[in-house]
Design an enzyme around this catalytic site. Structure first.
Site, PDB file in Angstrom:
ATOM      1  N   ALA A  45       0.832  -1.202   0.000  1.00  0.00           N
ATOM      2  CA  ALA A  45       0.000   0.000   0.000  1.00  0.00           C
ATOM      3  C   ALA A  45       0.868   1.256   0.000  1.00  0.00           C
ATOM      4  O   ALA A  45       1.974   1.264   0.538  1.00  0.00           O
ATOM      5  CB  ALA A  45      -0.920   0.003   1.218  1.00  0.00           C
ATOM      6  N   GLU A  96      -0.059 -10.092  -2.052  1.00  0.00           N
ATOM      7  CA  GLU A  96      -1.460 -10.498  -2.093  1.00  0.00           C
ATOM      8  C   GLU A  96      -2.009 -10.439  -3.517  1.00  0.00           C
ATOM      9  O   GLU A  96      -2.829 -11.275  -3.913  1.00  0.00           O
ATOM     10  CB  GLU A  96      -2.277  -9.629  -1.141  1.00  0.00           C
ATOM     11  CG  GLU A  96      -1.934  -9.914   0.320  1.00  0.00           C
ATOM     12  CD  GLU A  96      -2.718  -9.059   1.295  1.00  0.00           C
ATOM     13  OE1 GLU A  96      -3.327  -8.068   0.852  1.00  0.00           O
ATOM     14  OE2 GLU A  96      -2.719  -9.379   2.486  1.00  0.00           O
ATOM     15  N   GLY A 135       0.561  -5.936   0.200  1.00  0.00           N
ATOM     16  CA  GLY A 135      -0.453  -6.009  -0.836  1.00  0.00           C
ATOM     17  C   GLY A 135       0.094  -6.442  -2.181  1.00  0.00           C
ATOM     18  O   GLY A 135      -0.641  -6.996  -3.004  1.00  0.00           O
ATOM     19  N   GLU A 189      16.917 -10.144  -7.413  1.00  0.00           N
ATOM     20  CA  GLU A 189      16.109 -11.340  -7.271  1.00  0.00           C
ATOM     21  C   GLU A 189      14.831 -10.997  -6.514  1.00  0.00           C
ATOM     22  O   GLU A 189      14.707  -9.939  -5.909  1.00  0.00           O
ATOM     23  CB  GLU A 189      16.874 -12.445  -6.545  1.00  0.00           C
ATOM     24  CG  GLU A 189      17.226 -12.137  -5.104  1.00  0.00           C
ATOM     25  CD  GLU A 189      17.927 -13.319  -4.446  1.00  0.00           C
ATOM     26  OE1 GLU A 189      17.584 -14.455  -4.768  1.00  0.00           O
ATOM     27  OE2 GLU A 189      18.798 -13.077  -3.609  1.00  0.00           O
TER      28      GLU A 189
END
Length: 319
Positions: free
Chosen positions: A121, A169, A166, A189
């Site tokens: 976020a 997610e 997020g 990476e």
């Protein structure tokens, strides 16, 4: 509350420690000629700020041998692709358009910014929000992630950099996740860490099991691509290349494998798997039967069977 605050502090610290800054990532200035063209030729753009907002999510429909593949590219270099109100709105709009487009066969979700997938976020924007706005923002973030998960076509997350909170997610909402790893200095990476807010407490345990999910969430631990592969968090890990897009290249190769399959069959297969995972086996088999019935009278089913036959070894083709 104390535990949640501790996790939030850990997330912020990890994001700061893991963030990458490279010269040249800043948005390029629009020259006088380009500005003039923009001013006289567009209806939706009202200045440089609007131009930048429109570029925060790039939607590309690929052609030729990749026709049917759509790439959604996060592009907020100045904010490390952090999720803000505008980006969530653009994602929702793009996904809404894709889900009704029958020509779309596979969607790849990636970053256009080197070294970062998504930092989570946008905490700078959130800090300016009134307390009453925060819950609305989180609800919109959760809705955007759910919309991605509910796309009827296969989705692949190409993780060529850091995915925190997020950002991870978003990747969990995709059907398949590909990450890049590197043992070579100078190459970026993938690093992954999850702080729940947009569905992480539900999708992560369904992906790697409850015990491991709790461990990662409670500790806010950062894992690399190799460890993420070993625990089942990602499907494929590839060696990062000099261009920094190895995960995207692997995702593109996977998407090309899907193209010969019947489009309706792909959609009902995804529906059967997603819905079947939420119910008992008997109900799941009934869901599969109902989905399969949709393909029986179609040309799509014949094409799918022919494609499957071509992939069989000669001794199984009946030749």
């Amino acid at each position: 509350m104390a535990a949640a605050a501790g996790l939030l502090r850990a997330s912020v610290g990890l994001a700061a420690a893991s963030s990458l800054h490279r010269p040249g990532l800043e948005l390029r200035r629009v020259g006088a000629a380009a500005a003039a063209v923009a001013f006289f030729s567009v209806r939706r753009r009202y200045g440089s700020e609007a131009r930048e907002e429109e570029e925060e999510l790039r939607v590309r429909y690929l052609d030729d041998e990749h026709k049917g593949i759509v790439v959604l590219g996060l592009n907020r270099p100045h904010a490390k692709n952090a999720l803000n109100k505008n980006l969530l709105k653009m994602m929702s709009k793009a996904v809404d358009s894709l889900k009704s487009d029958k020509k779309v066969r596979t969607v790849i979700f990636r970053s256009e910014v080197p070294g970062i997938f998504c930092a989570g976020a946008d905490l700078k924007e959130r800090a300016k929000m009134h307390s009453s706005e925060v819950s609305s923002f989180v609800s919109k973030a959760r809705a955007a992630v759910n919309e991605m998960a509910n796309l009827p076509v296969p989705t692949i997350a190409a993780l060529d950099g850091i995915a925190l909170g997020g950002g991870l997610e978003l990747a969990l909402a995709c059907d398949i996740r590909v990450a890049a790893s590197s043992a070579k200095m100078g190459l970026v990476e993938t690093k992954l860490a999850i702080i729940p807010g947009a569905g992480g407490t539900q999708r992560l345990p369904r992906t790697i099991g409850a015990s491991l999910a709790k461990e990662l969430i409670f500790s806010a631990r950062v894992v690399d691509g190799e460890e993420a592969k070993s625990i089942g968090l990602i499907s494929h890990v590839v060696q990062q290349n000099e261009a920094g897009d190895a995960a995207y290249r692997r995702a593109l190769a996977l998407a090309r494998e899907f193209l010969p399959q019947g489009p309706l069959a792909m959609r009902v297969a995804k529906l059967a798997i997603n819905q079947g995972m939420e119910v008992d086996l008997v109900t799941g088999l009934a869901i599969e039967e109902a989905c399969y019935a949709q393909t029986i009278p179609t040309k799509d089913r014949i094409e799918g069977l022919l494609a499957f036959k071509e992939k069989r070894p000669p001794r199984y083709k009946g030749e």
